[in-house]
Design an enzyme around this catalytic site. Structure first.
Site, PDB file in Angstrom:
ATOM      1  N   ARG A 155       0.576  -0.991  -0.544  1.00  0.00           N
ATOM      2  CA  ARG A 155       0.119   0.295   0.080  1.00  0.00           C
ATOM      3  C   ARG A 155       1.140   1.324  -0.432  1.00  0.00           C
ATOM      4  NH1 ARG A 155      -2.636  -3.875   2.338  1.00  0.00           N
ATOM      5  NH2 ARG A 155      -5.014  -5.063   1.302  1.00  0.00           N
ATOM      6  N   ASP A 184       0.282  -7.298  -3.106  1.00  0.00           N
ATOM      7  CA  ASP A 184      -1.102  -7.187  -2.994  1.00  0.00           C
ATOM      8  C   ASP A 184      -1.750  -6.249  -4.432  1.00  0.00           C
ATOM      9  OD1 ASP A 184      -2.935  -6.492  -1.164  1.00  0.00           O
ATOM     10  OD2 ASP A 184      -2.505  -7.004   0.057  1.00  0.00           O
ATOM     11  N   HIS A 256      -6.210 -10.920  -3.365  1.00  0.00           N
ATOM     12  CA  HIS A 256      -5.566  -9.800  -3.483  1.00  0.00           C
ATOM     13  C   HIS A 256      -4.295  -9.734  -4.870  1.00  0.00           C
ATOM     14  CE1 HIS A 256      -6.952  -7.300  -0.317  1.00  0.00           C
ATOM     15  NE2 HIS A 256      -6.588  -9.139   0.912  1.00  0.00           N
ATOM     16  N   ASP A 318      -6.313 -14.973   2.524  1.00  0.00           N
ATOM     17  CA  ASP A 318      -6.933 -14.674   2.856  1.00  0.00           C
ATOM     18  C   ASP A 318      -7.341 -13.394   2.516  1.00  0.00           C
ATOM     19  OD1 ASP A 318      -4.471 -12.073   2.470  1.00  0.00           O
ATOM     20  OD2 ASP A 318      -5.860 -10.695   3.609  1.00  0.00           O
ATOM     21  N   GLU A 319      -9.666 -13.283   1.935  1.00  0.00           N
ATOM     22  CA  GLU A 319     -10.141 -12.185   1.558  1.00  0.00           C
ATOM     23  C   GLU A 319      -9.822 -11.884   0.355  1.00  0.00           C
ATOM     24  OE1 GLU A 319     -10.233  -8.432   4.755  1.00  0.00           O
ATOM     25  OE2 GLU A 319      -8.165  -8.467   3.254  1.00  0.00           O
ATOM     26  N   TRP A 385      -5.763 -14.085  12.003  1.00  0.00           N
ATOM     27  CA  TRP A 385      -6.001 -12.844  12.181  1.00  0.00           C
ATOM     28  C   TRP A 385      -7.566 -12.157  12.529  1.00  0.00           C
ATOM     29  CZ3 TRP A 385      -8.766  -9.358   8.257  1.00  0.00           C
ATOM     30  CH2 TRP A 385      -9.607 -10.076   7.868  1.00  0.00           C
ATOM     31  N   TYR A 410      -3.917  -5.065  15.558  1.00  0.00           N
ATOM     32  CA  TYR A 410      -3.035  -4.815  14.082  1.00  0.00           C
ATOM     33  C   TYR A 410      -3.246  -3.479  14.787  1.00  0.00           C
ATOM     34  CZ  TYR A 410      -4.954  -7.804  10.669  1.00  0.00           C
ATOM     35  OH  TYR A 410      -4.853  -9.078   9.536  1.00  0.00           O
ATOM     36  N   PHE A 411      -1.592  -2.496  14.441  1.00  0.00           N
ATOM     37  CA  PHE A 411      -0.887  -1.863  15.031  1.00  0.00           C
ATOM     38  C   PHE A 411      -1.064  -0.500  13.817  1.00  0.00           C
ATOM     39  CE2 PHE A 411       2.516  -3.641  17.269  1.00  0.00           C
ATOM     40  CZ  PHE A 411       1.999  -4.137  18.599  1.00  0.00           C
ATOM     41  N   ASP A 412      -2.221  -0.484  12.743  1.00  0.00           N
ATOM     42  CA  ASP A 412      -2.419   0.585  12.109  1.00  0.00           C
ATOM     43  C   ASP A 412      -4.380   1.069  12.410  1.00  0.00           C
ATOM     44  OD1 ASP A 412      -3.817  -2.466  11.789  1.00  0.00           O
ATOM     45  OD2 ASP A 412      -4.544  -1.661   9.324  1.00  0.00           O
ATOM     46  N   THR A 461      -0.352  -1.085   5.839  1.00  0.00           N
ATOM     47  CA  THR A 461      -0.011   0.585   5.924  1.00  0.00           C
ATOM     48  C   THR A 461      -0.755   1.366   4.731  1.00  0.00           C
ATOM     49  OG1 THR A 461       1.523   0.441   3.588  1.00  0.00           O
ATOM     50  CG2 THR A 461       1.976  -0.074   6.210  1.00  0.00           C
ATOM     51  N   GLU A 462      -2.051   1.169   4.632  1.00  0.00           N
ATOM     52  CA  GLU A 462      -2.582   2.200   3.935  1.00  0.00           C
ATOM     53  C   GLU A 462      -3.305   3.144   4.176  1.00  0.00           C
ATOM     54  OE1 GLU A 462      -3.726  -0.465   5.592  1.00  0.00           O
ATOM     55  OE2 GLU A 462      -5.521  -1.787   3.651  1.00  0.00           O
TER      56      GLU A 462
HETATM   57  C1  ACM Z   1      -5.630  -9.123   6.507  1.00  0.00           C
HETATM   58  O1  ACM Z   1      -5.735  -8.179   7.860  1.00  0.00           O
HETATM   59  N1  ACM Z   1      -6.371  -8.947   5.716  1.00  0.00           N
HETATM   60  C2  ACM Z   1      -4.505 -11.152   7.094  1.00  0.00           C
END
Ligand code: ACM
Ligand code: ZN
Length: 749
Positions: A155, A184, A256, A318-319, A385, A410-412, A461-462
């Site tokens: 990101r 990603d 992703h 994921d996702e 997660w 999640y440190f974001d 890091t978005e």
């Molecule tokens: C994730 O936060 N999509 C692993």
């Protein structure tokens, strides 16, 4: 990431505990003070038998602050003795003895010696003013074998030099795994010789999303090309090895994958063309499980495995939306041919094929918890997660798991009140929350618990545009993670830990490392009474240090000292901050108030908001604080599939001619604007007269910010019904589910 970005707030405890520990992070398993002191000499004599590589590192860390020289034998101030016959799992064990004459380290491995050096460096730093260290004996080893930090370089990209600094932080606090998120939707960041277009095409994007996600705005600036050459990757791995840090690469599949598909569209289910994403989120175009794709991924993994010596290769997982697979003839045929249940079975088929391949190379896969979908690959480890359930399921079926649940790791997420924090992903993960985490779920038996490899924090890091911001987001939370992973966190004594954190801030200051001062920040709460609203301030520190202003100026040490709740009789902006010894310690909290005739009045709701988005209760709608998109869980009320029916009791007949309220739209998070609204008045709270009806189009034109002219009114009660959008229509995220209605601040003037 599609993770819901709603906020949760906890109250800070204000108990103060005495400082009873030395300033060490992570705190050792055992530490015993002994007699005497070791005088820190002008020049530190280093025994020539000290392990070489690690001692080179020590010399760099000592820098110009302490001089050193190499000596042989008995004059050494720092000596080493290698222990033999390491028991299993004791690679990082060390024994450190500080006596009046010497510092002596014993370990089974160079890794153990390296961990011990961090303690030595911390002690030298802590006692450099006194020039002597009290004698002590430390025996120490970590509880968990995997103590990781992740960094998303897709990101936003970070240079080799910045990545090395990141690795240094891990080393300083005895973490041992760096999870490098290299591919990603928004960028492919690792050179693959066989597929040059991955970086030629996939390492840049047209522009980037900026501001809060809901703003849906873009910077219009081309980003990239940004990637690491294989030579640079080797350089980083070597740097990490020198610090006994394992680098685990992540190559995302099957989802992703937009950056890869932009370069090689033939690997998708549909023709393309594709572009690296400019927006954050989850995208429907993913790898199609055709032979060509597997050949491609195997070739990519060949190069990755040649570069990275780690036992585990992270394959994402994921996702991965199943939209394209559902419509793809090849995918559907593959499901039939392999007797798979559905597209989730296909996801499992995908991961299992990749696992087999990686296993033939003598390596193992680890993936995000969605790799459990449709059945877990036989040797795979799970990175849990979405919560802890993935880890529990893995451990119960004898698979290894690394715990990194969003709520703790999640440190974001925000680490303080968003009002005084830079833009971040919406969750709320303050320092005490991280510190309270126990990676071993209570559900597991001791036998099952052995499958919990450890713990990791992730930094997506978005919203993190530069490295200063990376530092800000990981510090001080990395300290908490360090102690959780080492196994010496003591959440009951959080305050004691916080004191050590505050001490460690001086080290970060000296290294010019940015960090969040959120632990000092002021939290505010609206209280209402017959006289109107007042604002109550609190801090986890000494409340006598709070200063505030009501005229919009930045508070100074000479501003009003906070004593008790502050009455808010009119619209104004309250700014507050925490001071110690005349020094500003916290961020400045800014809270604007917009006072109307409804502010602080009695309000009742016919249906209650959802528990997670009901912070502050019904008063939220008339608390004088206008809903801010950064504070969904705090300044708004959220209702899923329900209408809002609110009645405000003015107490007396009250004149007004305008009614206002806000509703929010963020379709990606299933939040839709209201469908309609009706406004009523009454003098007896029984017979209501409708004075205004607002249609869908008006709400959309006003982007949810309604100011309705209602003619001249004079009434004791105001009632408003705001209609939920209902079932989410096809073509939208969350189609067929109940929409969320977010409402705030009902005003009358
Ligand atoms: C994730 O936060 N999509 C692993
Ligand atoms: Zn397909």
């Amino acid at each position: 990431m599609i993770r819901s970005f709603f906020l949760f707030f906890t109250l800070f405890s204000t108990a103060i505990f005495a400082q009873d520990k030395l300033n060490l992070i992570p705190y050792p398993q055992t530490l015993q003070m002994t007699d005497g002191t070791f005088i820190i000499p002008e020049t530190l004599n280093l025994d020539s038998n000290l392990p070489k590589n690690e001692t080179e590192y020590l010399k760099k860390r000592l820098g110009s602050g302490i001089k050193w020289k190499d000596v042989k034998g008995k004059d050494a101030h720092l000596a080493y003795s290698k222990l033999s016959n390491a028991p299993a799992g004791k690679d990082e064990f060390y024994n450190l003895e500080i006596s009046p004459s010497q510092i002596i380290i014993k370990s089974y491995t160079q890794e153990g010696y390296f961990r011990a050096l961090q303690t030595v460096i911390q002690l030298l730093e802590n006692y450099k003013t006194e020039k002597k260290i009290p004698a002590m004996k430390i025996e120490d080893h970590p509880k968990f074998a995997w103590r990781g930090m992740h960094l998303d370089v897709c990101r936003h990209f970070f240079t080799v030099d910045e990545v090395k600094q990141y690795i240094d932080y891990l080393a300083m606090y005895k973490l041992n795994t760096f999870h490098w998120h290299l591919t990603d939707d928004q960028g492919w960041r690792i050179e693959i010789k066989k597929y040059p277009k991955l970086t030629q095409v996939g390492s840049k994007r047209k522009e980037s999303m900026i501001g809060a996600y809901v703003d849906n705005t873009f910077d219009g600036k081309p980003y990239g090309p940004y990637f690491y050459t294989q030579e640079q990757i080797k350089e980083v791995i070597k740097y990490a090895q020198d610090r006994h840090i394992t680098v685990v690469p992540e190559i995302e599949m099957p989802g992703h994958a937009l950056a890869a598909l932009s370069a090689y569209p033939e690997l998708a289910c549909t023709k393309g063309p594709f572009e690296p994403a400019t927006k954050w989120g989850v995208f429907d175009d993913v790898f199609c499980p055709k032979e060509e794709t597997f050949t491609f991924l195997e070739n990519v993994l060949d190069e990755v495995i040649d570069l990275f010596p780690s036992q585990y290769i992270h394959i994402g997982g994921d996702e991965c939306p199943k939209t394209r697979w559902k419509e793809c003839a090849h995918c559907q045929e593959l499901i039939k041919k392999n007797n798979l249940k559905d597209e989730h079975g296909l996801q499992s088929y995908f991961i299992q094929r990749i696992e087999k391949y990686v296993n033939t190379k003598g390596r193992k896969i680890i993936g995000w918890d969605e790799i459990l979908e449709g059945g877990l690959a036989p040797n795979a480890a799970v990175m849990s997660w979405t919560g802890v359930n993935g880890g529990i399921e893995a451990a119960k079926s004898k698979h290894f798991a690394v715990m990194t649940p969003g709520a703790y790791c999640y440190f974001d997420h925000y680490q303080g009140d968003p009002q005084s924090e830079p833009n971040a992903f919406g969750g709320f993960t303050p320092l005490d929350k991280v510190y309270s985490y126990n990676p071993v779920p209570a559900e597991l038996s001791p036998e099952q618990a052995k499958y919990i490899l450890g713990v990791q924090a992730n930094l997506w890091t978005e919203y993190i545009l530069d490295f200063k911001q990376v530092q800000y987001m990981i510090f001080p939370r990395l300290f908490a993670l360090s102690e959780v992973g080492w196994g010496t966190a003591d959440p009951k004594n959080y305050k004691e830990f916080e004191n050590r954190v505050i001490h460690e801030f001086k080290v970060l200051d000296r290294l010019n490392v940015n960090y969040a001062k959120s632990i000092y920040n002021i939290t505010g709460k609206v209280v209402s009474s017959q006289q109107g609203i007042a604002y109550e301030l609190s801090t986890s520190q000494n409340p006598e240090g709070i200063r505030y202003t009501l005229d919009g100026t930045v508070p100074s040490a000479r501003s009003n000292a906070y004593r008790s709740r502050i009455p808010i009789p009119k619209s104004l902006t309250l700014k507050s901050a925490y001071f110690e010894d005349g020094q500003l310690k916290s961020a400045v909290s800014t809270q604007p108030f917009t006072i109307s005739k409804t502010t602080g009045k009695n309000i009742t709701l016919e249906q209650q908001p959802s528990e997670n988005y009901s912070f502050g209760g019904a008063l939220t709608l008339v608390d004088g604080i206008i809903g801010n998109v950064k504070q969904l869980g705090k300044t708004w009320l959220g209702f899923q599939g329900k209408d809002v029916a609110a009645t405000i009791d003015f107490g007396n007949k009250t004149a007004f001619s305008e009614v206002s309220f806000n509703t929010l739209e963020n379709k990606g998070s299933w939040i839709h604007l209201a469908k309609s609204a009706k406004i009523f008045v009454s003098d007896d709270n029984r017979n209501f007269k409708m004075i205004k009806e607002i249609g869908k189009e008006d709400i959309q034109n006003a982007k949810g910010k309604i100011k309705a002219n209602v003619g001249t009114q004079n009434a004791k009660y105001l009632k408003i019904i705001i209609e939920n959008a209902g079932i989410i229509p096809a073509g939208n995220p969350g189609a067929d589910s109940k929409a969320w209605l977010f409402v705030d601040e009902i005003g009358a003037n």
